[in-house]
Design a protein around this motif. Structure first.
Motif, PDB file in Angstrom:
ATOM      1  N   THR A  10       0.756  -1.116   0.042  1.00 50.37           N
ATOM      2  CA  THR A  10      -0.028  -0.012  -0.085  1.00 50.37           C
ATOM      3  C   THR A  10       0.911   1.160  -0.025  1.00 50.37           C
ATOM      4  OG1 THR A  10      -1.694  -1.195   1.192  1.00 50.37           O
ATOM      5  CG2 THR A  10      -1.745   1.187   1.123  1.00 50.37           C
ATOM      6  N   LEU A  11       1.836   1.218   0.808  1.00 52.15           N
ATOM      7  CA  LEU A  11       2.738   2.555   0.712  1.00 52.15           C
ATOM      8  C   LEU A  11       3.694   2.642  -0.526  1.00 52.15           C
ATOM      9  CD1 LEU A  11       3.799   2.632   4.465  1.00 52.15           C
ATOM     10  CD2 LEU A  11       2.126   3.833   3.543  1.00 52.15           C
ATOM     11  N   SER A  12       3.884   1.535  -1.030  1.00 51.24           N
ATOM     12  CA  SER A  12       4.823   1.505  -2.231  1.00 51.24           C
ATOM     13  C   SER A  12       3.805   1.789  -3.633  1.00 51.24           C
ATOM     14  CB  SER A  12       5.492   0.443  -2.501  1.00 51.24           C
ATOM     15  OG  SER A  12       4.839  -0.888  -2.573  1.00 51.24           O
ATOM     16  N   ASP A  13       2.526   1.701  -3.320  1.00 55.17           N
ATOM     17  CA  ASP A  13       1.647   1.905  -4.481  1.00 55.17           C
ATOM     18  C   ASP A  13       1.586   3.572  -4.788  1.00 55.17           C
ATOM     19  OD1 ASP A  13      -0.008   1.576  -6.433  1.00 55.17           O
ATOM     20  OD2 ASP A  13      -1.761   1.168  -5.302  1.00 55.17           O
ATOM     21  N   PRO A  14       1.918   4.079  -5.916  1.00 51.96           N
ATOM     22  CA  PRO A  14       2.084   5.520  -6.035  1.00 51.96           C
ATOM     23  C   PRO A  14       0.478   5.870  -6.565  1.00 51.96           C
ATOM     24  CG  PRO A  14       2.953   4.299  -7.968  1.00 51.96           C
ATOM     25  CD  PRO A  14       2.587   3.202  -6.996  1.00 51.96           C
ATOM     26  N   THR A  15      -0.448   5.087  -6.757  1.00 47.71           N
ATOM     27  CA  THR A  15      -1.684   5.602  -7.435  1.00 47.71           C
ATOM     28  C   THR A  15      -2.600   6.510  -6.732  1.00 47.71           C
ATOM     29  OG1 THR A  15      -1.920   3.138  -8.211  1.00 47.71           O
ATOM     30  CG2 THR A  15      -4.035   4.499  -8.212  1.00 47.71           C
ATOM     31  N   PRO A  16      -2.384   6.595  -5.319  1.00 45.02           N
ATOM     32  CA  PRO A  16      -3.186   7.928  -4.755  1.00 45.02           C
ATOM     33  C   PRO A  16      -2.420   9.153  -4.916  1.00 45.02           C
ATOM     34  CG  PRO A  16      -2.987   5.813  -3.130  1.00 45.02           C
ATOM     35  CD  PRO A  16      -2.307   5.479  -4.387  1.00 45.02           C
ATOM     36  N   LEU A  17      -0.895   9.126  -4.783  1.00 44.36           N
ATOM     37  CA  LEU A  17      -0.517  10.147  -5.473  1.00 44.36           C
ATOM     38  C   LEU A  17      -0.665  10.643  -6.637  1.00 44.36           C
ATOM     39  CD1 LEU A  17       3.131   9.443  -3.593  1.00 44.36           C
ATOM     40  CD2 LEU A  17       1.340  10.988  -2.779  1.00 44.36           C
ATOM     41  N   TYR A  18      -0.842   9.767  -7.642  1.00 37.46           N
ATOM     42  CA  TYR A  18      -1.063  10.167  -8.896  1.00 37.46           C
ATOM     43  C   TYR A  18      -2.518  10.787  -9.304  1.00 37.46           C
ATOM     44  CZ  TYR A  18       2.946   7.374 -10.520  1.00 37.46           C
ATOM     45  OH  TYR A  18       4.006   6.573 -10.579  1.00 37.46           O
ATOM     46  N   ALA A  19      -3.406  10.307  -8.449  1.00 39.33           N
ATOM     47  CA  ALA A  19      -4.875  10.919  -8.467  1.00 39.33           C
ATOM     48  C   ALA A  19      -4.746  12.161  -7.738  1.00 39.33           C
ATOM     49  CB  ALA A  19      -5.763  10.150  -7.621  1.00 39.33           C
ATOM     50  N   LEU A  20      -4.146  12.510  -6.923  1.00 39.36           N
ATOM     51  CA  LEU A  20      -3.872  13.945  -6.179  1.00 39.36           C
ATOM     52  C   LEU A  20      -3.150  14.823  -7.137  1.00 39.36           C
ATOM     53  CD1 LEU A  20      -4.358  15.641  -3.595  1.00 39.36           C
ATOM     54  CD2 LEU A  20      -2.161  14.750  -2.973  1.00 39.36           C
ATOM     55  N   ALA A  21      -2.196  14.336  -7.709  1.00 40.37           N
ATOM     56  CA  ALA A  21      -1.606  15.218  -8.791  1.00 40.37           C
ATOM     57  C   ALA A  21      -2.473  15.452  -9.773  1.00 40.37           C
ATOM     58  CB  ALA A  21      -0.249  14.566  -9.206  1.00 40.37           C
ATOM     59  N   GLY A  22      -3.282  14.591 -10.486  1.00 46.08           N
ATOM     60  CA  GLY A  22      -4.150  14.884 -11.445  1.00 46.08           C
ATOM     61  C   GLY A  22      -5.421  16.109 -11.119  1.00 46.08           C
ATOM     62  N   ALA A  23      -5.718  15.676  -9.737  1.00 45.48           N
ATOM     63  CA  ALA A  23      -6.493  16.642  -9.341  1.00 45.48           C
ATOM     64  C   ALA A  23      -5.982  18.606  -9.323  1.00 45.48           C
ATOM     65  CB  ALA A  23      -7.237  16.401  -8.136  1.00 45.48           C
ATOM     66  N   GLY A  24      -4.843  18.185  -8.830  1.00 52.75           N
ATOM     67  CA  GLY A  24      -4.207  19.504  -8.793  1.00 52.75           C
ATOM     68  C   GLY A  24      -4.085  20.410 -10.104  1.00 52.75           C
ATOM     69  N   ASP A  25      -3.595  19.566 -11.248  1.00 58.65           N
ATOM     70  CA  ASP A  25      -3.538  19.890 -12.554  1.00 58.65           C
ATOM     71  C   ASP A  25      -4.956  20.353 -13.172  1.00 58.65           C
ATOM     72  OD1 ASP A  25      -1.669  20.270 -15.022  1.00 58.65           O
ATOM     73  OD2 ASP A  25      -3.047  18.319 -15.841  1.00 58.65           O
ATOM     74  N   LEU A  26      -5.808  19.736 -12.980  1.00 53.75           N
ATOM     75  CA  LEU A  26      -7.265  19.976 -13.440  1.00 53.75           C
ATOM     76  C   LEU A  26      -7.602  21.195 -12.734  1.00 53.75           C
ATOM     77  CD1 LEU A  26      -9.907  19.112 -14.995  1.00 53.75           C
ATOM     78  CD2 LEU A  26     -10.719  18.093 -12.980  1.00 53.75           C
ATOM     79  N   ALA A  27      -7.338  21.465 -11.532  1.00 53.87           N
ATOM     80  CA  ALA A  27      -7.617  22.683 -10.687  1.00 53.87           C
ATOM     81  C   ALA A  27      -7.038  23.980 -11.422  1.00 53.87           C
ATOM     82  CB  ALA A  27      -7.492  22.633  -9.317  1.00 53.87           C
TER      83      ALA A  27
END
Length: 183
Positions: A10-27
């Motif tokens: 879970t800690l090594s999975d980067p998917t949640p970080l990618y989702a957060l970065a995508g939301a920031g870019d959309l904003a």
């Protein structure tokens, strides 16, 4: 050890970080579009204000026209309202007089009908000492106390009635009995 493996995964999975970065870019992308939309709204606001101002001026001109029409209509009303009031009063009094006249006529007609009815009732009652045959046909005899009837007389009267009306049949017997009992 399965739990530690799950935590590492879970800690090594980067998917949640990618989702957060995508939301920031959309904003960020949407915020860059805001100045253009604000300018468009400002331009629309100016156009809307101009339209509203034009409609307000049109409404004010219609109001002035309506006020002029009302003033013209009021000026055409009778100048002497007192004369109009007197006419209305005289008309009302004339109608009251007519209603009283009709009430008098109705009372007279009622009295005439009552007198006529009294005459009919008086004619339908037998006079004291007068035989019941004087009554009109179909009128009911009003007797205070019935007199006793001699049975022999009734039989004699029935046979006499049968002898007088031989062709009348059984209904004649009934009517003769009814006439005798009514006397």
């Amino acid at each position: 050890m399965a739990i530690t493996d799950e935590i590492k995964k879970t800690l090594s999975d980067p998917t949640p970080l990618y989702a957060l970065a995508g939301a920031g870019d959309l904003a960020y992308e949407k915020l860059r579009e805001v100045p253009g939309k604000v300018e468009a709204l400002a331009a629309d606001r100016k156009g809307t204000q101009e339209k509203a101002t034009a409609k307000l001026q049109e409404a004010q001109s219609r109001l002035v026209d309506a006020q002029a029409k009302v003033a013209g209509t009021v000026s055409t009303l009778p100048a002497d309202l007192k004369e109009l009031q007197e006419k209305a009063q005289s008309f009302a009094l004339a109608q009251v007089g007519r209603a009283v006249e009709l009430a008098v006529k109705a009372k007279e007609a009622y009295d005439e009908l009552a007198e006529r009815g009294k005459g009919v009732v008086d004619r339908s009652r037998p006079a004291e000492g007068a035989p019941a045959a004087v009554q009109p046909a179909g009128a009911e005899a009003v007797a205070e106390e019935p007199e006793p009837v001699d049975a022999e007389l009734v039989e004699d009267d029935e046979t006499a009635a049968e002898a007088e009306e031989p062709a009348a049949g059984p209904t004649a017997k009934k009517s003769a009995r009814g006439r005798k009992s009514a006397e």
